[in-house]
Design a protein around this motif. Structure first.
Motif, mmCIF file in Angstrom:
data_model
loop_
_atom_site.group_PDB
_atom_site.id
_atom_site.type_symbol
_atom_site.label_atom_id
_atom_site.label_comp_id
_atom_site.label_asym_id
_atom_site.label_seq_id
_atom_site.Cartn_x
_atom_site.Cartn_y
_atom_site.Cartn_z
ATOM 1 N N ILE A 192 0.831 -1.203 0.000
ATOM 2 C CA ILE A 192 0.000 0.000 0.000
ATOM 3 C C ILE A 192 0.864 1.251 0.000
ATOM 4 C CG2 ILE A 192 -1.606 1.340 1.431
ATOM 5 C CD1 ILE A 192 -2.817 -1.421 2.272
ATOM 6 N N ARG A 193 1.924 1.259 0.781
ATOM 7 C CA ARG A 193 2.812 2.426 0.839
ATOM 8 C C ARG A 193 3.453 2.692 -0.528
ATOM 9 N NH1 ARG A 193 4.421 4.592 5.495
ATOM 10 N NH2 ARG A 193 3.811 3.638 7.470
ATOM 11 N N ASP A 194 3.938 1.649 -1.172
ATOM 12 C CA ASP A 194 4.556 1.832 -2.483
ATOM 13 C C ASP A 194 3.543 2.338 -3.501
ATOM 14 O OD1 ASP A 194 7.186 1.242 -1.923
ATOM 15 O OD2 ASP A 194 6.982 -0.898 -2.312
ATOM 16 N N SER A 195 2.322 1.823 -3.430
ATOM 17 C CA SER A 195 1.289 2.270 -4.360
ATOM 18 C C SER A 195 0.961 3.741 -4.139
ATOM 19 C CB SER A 195 0.031 1.412 -4.198
ATOM 20 O OG SER A 195 -0.991 1.856 -5.060
ATOM 21 N N LEU A 196 0.827 4.142 -2.889
ATOM 22 C CA LEU A 196 0.518 5.542 -2.580
ATOM 23 C C LEU A 196 1.665 6.467 -2.970
ATOM 24 C CD1 LEU A 196 -1.261 5.142 0.880
ATOM 25 C CD2 LEU A 196 -2.294 5.849 -1.279
ATOM 26 N N ALA A 197 2.874 5.926 -3.033
ATOM 27 C CA ALA A 197 4.027 6.722 -3.450
ATOM 28 C C ALA A 197 4.125 6.820 -4.971
ATOM 29 C CB ALA A 197 5.303 6.107 -2.879
ATOM 30 N N GLY A 198 3.167 6.230 -5.688
ATOM 31 C CA GLY A 198 3.139 6.346 -7.131
ATOM 32 C C GLY A 198 3.956 5.315 -7.863
ATOM 33 N N LYS A 199 4.374 4.244 -7.199
ATOM 34 C CA LYS A 199 5.214 3.228 -7.823
ATOM 35 C C LYS A 199 4.360 2.107 -8.409
ATOM 36 C CE LYS A 199 8.867 4.105 -4.422
ATOM 37 N NZ LYS A 199 9.625 3.530 -3.280
ATOM 38 N N ASP A 200 4.849 1.514 -9.493
ATOM 39 C CA ASP A 200 4.235 0.280 -9.996
ATOM 40 C C ASP A 200 4.553 -0.849 -9.016
ATOM 41 O OD1 ASP A 200 3.293 1.601 -12.172
ATOM 42 O OD2 ASP A 200 4.595 0.637 -13.634
ATOM 43 N N VAL B 79 -8.376 9.116 -12.737
ATOM 44 C CA VAL B 79 -7.920 7.780 -12.349
ATOM 45 C C VAL B 79 -6.565 7.901 -11.655
ATOM 46 C CG1 VAL B 79 -7.231 5.502 -13.185
ATOM 47 C CG2 VAL B 79 -9.194 6.676 -14.217
ATOM 48 N N ARG B 80 -6.436 7.310 -10.465
ATOM 49 C CA ARG B 80 -5.195 7.397 -9.690
ATOM 50 C C ARG B 80 -4.459 6.062 -9.605
ATOM 51 N NH1 ARG B 80 -5.268 11.965 -6.534
ATOM 52 N NH2 ARG B 80 -3.023 11.609 -6.403
ATOM 53 N N LEU B 81 -5.130 4.965 -9.968
ATOM 54 C CA LEU B 81 -4.484 3.650 -9.928
ATOM 55 C C LEU B 81 -5.231 2.688 -10.836
ATOM 56 C CD1 LEU B 81 -2.435 1.599 -8.628
ATOM 57 C CD2 LEU B 81 -4.208 1.115 -6.922
ATOM 58 N N ARG C 146 -1.356 2.085 -20.507
ATOM 59 C CA ARG C 146 -0.102 2.724 -20.113
ATOM 60 C C ARG C 146 0.153 3.957 -20.980
ATOM 61 N NH1 ARG C 146 2.185 2.972 -15.564
ATOM 62 N NH2 ARG C 146 3.188 0.982 -15.223
ATOM 63 N N GLU C 147 -0.154 3.853 -22.278
ATOM 64 C CA GLU C 147 0.032 4.979 -23.187
ATOM 65 C C GLU C 147 -1.040 6.043 -22.968
ATOM 66 O OE1 GLU C 147 -0.058 3.196 -27.030
ATOM 67 O OE2 GLU C 147 1.534 1.755 -26.557
ATOM 68 N N LEU C 148 -2.269 5.587 -22.684
ATOM 69 C CA LEU C 148 -3.379 6.518 -22.499
ATOM 70 C C LEU C 148 -3.264 7.287 -21.189
ATOM 71 C CD1 LEU C 148 -6.185 7.177 -23.916
ATOM 72 C CD2 LEU C 148 -7.170 5.659 -22.203
ATOM 73 N N LEU C 149 -2.803 6.607 -20.125
ATOM 74 C CA LEU C 149 -2.691 7.214 -18.797
ATOM 75 C C LEU C 149 -1.247 7.042 -18.312
ATOM 76 C CD1 LEU C 149 -5.950 5.590 -17.381
ATOM 77 C CD2 LEU C 149 -5.724 7.961 -18.122
ATOM 78 N N PRO C 150 -0.306 7.755 -18.925
ATOM 79 C CA PRO C 150 1.119 7.494 -18.659
ATOM 80 C C PRO C 150 1.560 7.778 -17.232
ATOM 81 C CG PRO C 150 0.829 9.498 -19.963
ATOM 82 C CD PRO C 150 -0.506 8.839 -19.900
ATOM 83 N N ARG C 151 0.851 8.639 -16.509
ATOM 84 C CA ARG C 151 1.289 9.007 -15.159
ATOM 85 C C ARG C 151 0.589 8.196 -14.078
ATOM 86 N NH1 ARG C 151 1.235 15.351 -14.355
ATOM 87 N NH2 ARG C 151 2.469 14.675 -12.559
ATOM 88 N N VAL C 152 -0.314 7.320 -14.482
ATOM 89 C CA VAL C 152 -1.079 6.531 -13.510
ATOM 90 C C VAL C 152 -0.311 5.254 -13.176
ATOM 91 C CG1 VAL C 152 -3.226 5.283 -13.071
ATOM 92 C CG2 VAL C 152 -3.270 7.446 -14.332
ATOM 93 N N PRO C 153 -0.036 4.982 -11.893
ATOM 94 C CA PRO C 153 0.669 3.747 -11.534
ATOM 95 C C PRO C 153 -0.211 2.515 -11.719
ATOM 96 C CG PRO C 153 0.007 4.926 -9.563
ATOM 97 C CD PRO C 153 -0.314 5.830 -10.722
#
Length: 755
Positions: free
Chosen positions: A30-38, A136-138, A165-172
């Motif tokens: 959960i921590r890694d996900s909230l930090a924006g990591k795959d 969308v955040r995740l 991934r191409e459509l939402l490039p910044r979403v983890p």
């Protein structure tokens, strides 16, 4: 993106899910996900995968999109989330057009934190445009093994998800699966285009599951006896074919065990109906075909019985993993017969590809070795996934591991269970198999394999070796002149099945190698040749004949069983009213804690596992009332801190109040008026008042202020004293008809209850 500290996550965990701590690896994921990591997370069935994306959705604004392949599973998870107060929804083909439009409006308005959808729906052009507008955040890809051709449930449409991934490039992205092979893990990371993902792999050990293999003999009778010994438990029976599934379900129902079939030959409507009946505890047993994807998220499956042999260990582990997802003790039973191996081999021979056949035979051999092994079954299962027992994986971070197939080819099964390896929850550890000095038998078998190859310069299969040892007269023996071998007929002290079992054990012990071709042959290994020449002592195990052993289970929660049954009935009623499965209300774990701790206040009730804020508001008073009513006529039981040493207390006497009257009291305590209850249940108010009076007579607590003013109570009491009679007609007339008969019955019941 902000990191969230544990003090901010734990309140959300308790508020929405009713838990006070995380399971292994959940917080790190959960921590890694909230930090924006795959993130890539491999957690076995029951390991808490869903929380890994559900909690982050509540810890930040925006929408979490969950890719799920099974319609039933979507509804199941959304129902559970909504019951806890989480704004979640799903979109799939099961919705009517109007309902789908309403949910889309809610998504446009930002009303939801989680959206469940199938990959086909997500990749529609109009839907892709919507995703770009919904903050969308995740993207959480559940059952991520579906993206791999090497996964056990490959779905080509999962491959298209990489376009997101191409459509939402910044979403983890978060990929979650319970499939363990290294090749599948690599496929998931590659095809989803995960960017430097944080990878987590939990232990595959399920300590609350007990594994047993029983020699198959009149399997239906064995199954029926097993189920009758567990009259209050529900579970899944896996069968090889649709025909067997149908027959077993019909026979069980005829014999008083409510069961339904579940297989690909049923219509979607039939499958959904049967699954819903099972989820809601209206059906006790589901008979399903082996390896058919069944999206059942029922946490209180207490047993999984394999009526027929699974195709491979991975499928077996997946299917047994449906038991005990709530962490309570559950049983996994395999009925094994060598005859099932022949059936599976026939299916394998029908596969179009020679490579597929070879892989399937190797997998089947591993499954047979597991079924016949004399060592700890838990150890063997974990070894398949590259994990050791008892020193199981402690750090969840993924490290370099050999593949399951490499693991199997390099390891040997041992005939004895050492004290260090004893898991305490499999048949071989609980009742170690009897062993015998098998040196002579092994020498005969190994020598026979050696002599046949020496004469023919090619190997033969296990059955032919057995025929030579037992002096059979077959066409092949005559054709190849094997009656002239020195080993011909030297093994008549054992039957052919006994020799076959000895041969398979010598393979497991590493003295023989069995090829995986269509006409598999036996070959001596270097260890086998050394054992033959040096006449090493070899210990073998006797076939399984031990009766079932009753054991204390890991994770057992000792509680007041009579109260547990009563709370379970209440849960079922509440669930039926809300049209949801029973466990959506509370899990078995929660009910057992209630029946152990007897909470009396909201504060005590809030400490029960799984009680969040919404469930406390909605159900706290009802369950507290039921517990209080139970304690009016039953003494508390005292339990030792350690469930394993708790003395078995005799079941307390139960109130003889009928189910209908009990249901009336439950609704009355939850705040419904007599008139409301009568309308809801389509009966007269007199019937409802009779139910309440009956409850009072049997010790159920009822507040009389709900029925009488202080002045009325005084007048009625005076009338009863003057008449000195139980005749309600006389009382009714003396009061001039001012108080109806129903309320007079309640007053009389109260006086009699007080003595």
């Amino acid at each position: 993106m902000l990191k969230y500290a544990a003090p901010q996550l734990l309140p959300l965990l308790k508020q929405y899910f009713g838990f006070t701590s995380f399971r292994p690896l959940q917080e790190e994921i959960i921590r890694d996900s909230l930090a924006g990591k795959d993130v890539f997370a491999l957690l076995p069935t029951g390991g808490g995968k869903s929380l890994c994306f559900q909690l982050p959705a509540l810890a930040r604004d925006g929408l979490t999109v969950v890719v799920s392949p099974l319609i039933a599973l979507m509804k199941d998870q959304v129902d559970a989330l909504q019951a806890g107060g989480v704004p979640a929804t799903f979109l799939n083909s099961s919705l009517a057009a109007g309902e789908g439009r309403q949910r889309l409006r809610g998504l446009h308005n930002g009303e939801f934190r989680l959206l469940y959808a199938a990959p086909e729906r997500l990749m529609l052009s109009g839907f892709l445009e919507d995703l770009q507008r919904w903050n969308v955040r995740l993207i959480a890809v559940d059952e991520a093994h579906c993206i791999s051709e090497w996964g056990h449930d490959f779905r080509p449409e999962y491959r298209q998800l990489a376009q997101l991934r191409e459509l939402l490039p910044r979403v983890p992205f978060m990929a979650l699966t319970a499939t363990a092979t290294t090749r599948v893990r690599e496929d998931i990371v590659t095809h989803l285009k995960l960017r430097e993902p944080k990878c987590y792999v939990a232990s595959f050990n399920r300590p609350n599951l007990t594994y047993r293999v029983i020699p198959k003999n009149k399997p239906y009778d064995q199954l029926l006896a097993f189920l009758r010994a567990r009259p209050k438990e529900s579970g899944i029976v896996y069968c090889q074919s649709r025909k067997t599934t149908e027959r077993v379900a019909a026979n069980l129902t005829e014999d008083g065990v409510n069961a339904r079939p579940y297989h690909a030959g049923l219509t979607p409507k039939e499958r959904t109906e049967h699954q819903e009946l099972f989820l809601r505890d209206d059906v006790r047993v589901i008979c399903a075909t082996i390896a058919f994807g069944m999206g059942i998220n029922k946490p209180n499956v207490r047993f999984v019985v394999h009526y027929d042999l699974p195709k491979n260990i991975e499928g077996y582990y997946q299917e047994t993993g449906r038991a005990g997802r709530d962490g309570l003790p559950s049983e996994c039973v395999l009925l094994f017969s060598p005859g099932d191996v022949v059936k599976q081999t026939q299916f394998i021979d029908e596969k179009p590809s020679l490579q597929e056949q070879q892989i399937a035979r190797a997998q089947l051999q591993q499954m047979v070795h597991y079924a016949e092994c004399a060592g700890c079954r838990r150890k063997e299962l974990l070894a398949y996934f590259g994990e050791t027992f008892p020193s199981t994986r402690s750090s969840g971070r993924e490290s370099s591991q050999i593949s399951p197939h490499e693991s199997q080819s390099q390891s040997r099964l041992t005939p004895a269970v050492t004290e260090q390896e004893n898991c305490g929850a499999c048949d071989n550890c609980l009742s170690p198999r009897a062993t015998f000095d098998g040196t002579l038998a092994a020498q005969k078998f190994l020598s026979c394999v050696y002599r046949i190859r020496e004469k023919q310069h090619f190997g033969v299969g296990l059955n032919h070796v057995v025929e030579v040892l037992t002096g059979a007269d077959t066409e092949k023996i005559r054709k190849w002149g094997h009656a002239q071998l020195s080993t011909y007929g030297i093994g008549k002290e054992h039957s052919r099945p006994e020799w076959a079992a000895i041969g398979r054990e010598l393979v497991r012990l590493g003295f023989l190698r069995q090829t995986a071709e269509k006409f598999s042959v036996l070959e001596l290994t270097a260890d086998g040749l050394a054992a033959l020449k040096q006449r090493k002592k070899i210990t073998l195990t006797k076939p399984v004949t031990a009766p079932e052993t009753k054991v204390h289970h890991v994770g057992e929660i000792a509680c007041d069983e009579a109260l547990f049954d009563r709370l379970r009935a209440l849960r079922k009623t509440l669930a039926d009213e809300r049209d949801v499965p029973a466990y959506i209300i509370f899990s078995d774990v929660a009910l057992r804690q209630m029946a152990r701790n007897y909470p009396q206040t909201e504060g005590e009730f809030a400490r029960i596992s799984g009680v969040g804020e919404k469930k406390l508001r909605e159900f706290g008073g009802i369950f507290l009332g039921e517990i209080a009513a139970y304690l009016q006529t039953n003494a508390r039981q005292i339990f030792a801190d350690d469930s394993f040493t708790a003395p078995a207390a005799p079941p307390p006497s139960r109130s003889s109040l009928g189910d209908s009257a009990r249901e009336t009291l439950r609704r009355f305590r939850s705040g419904h008026s007599v008139e409301q209850i009568a309308h809801e249940r389509d009966v007269t108010t007199g019937t409802i008042l009779n139910h309440i009076a009956e409850g009072i007579e049997r010790g159920e607590p009822v507040d009389l202020d709900e029925f009488f003013t202080a002045e009325e109570r005084a007048k009625i009491a005076t009338a009863f004293d003057r008449k000195n009679s139980g005749s309600l007609t006389a009382i009714f007339e003396s009061l001039g008809g001012a108080v109806d008969y129903g309320r007079l019955r309640i007053f009389r019941a109260s006086r009699q209850a007080k003595g």
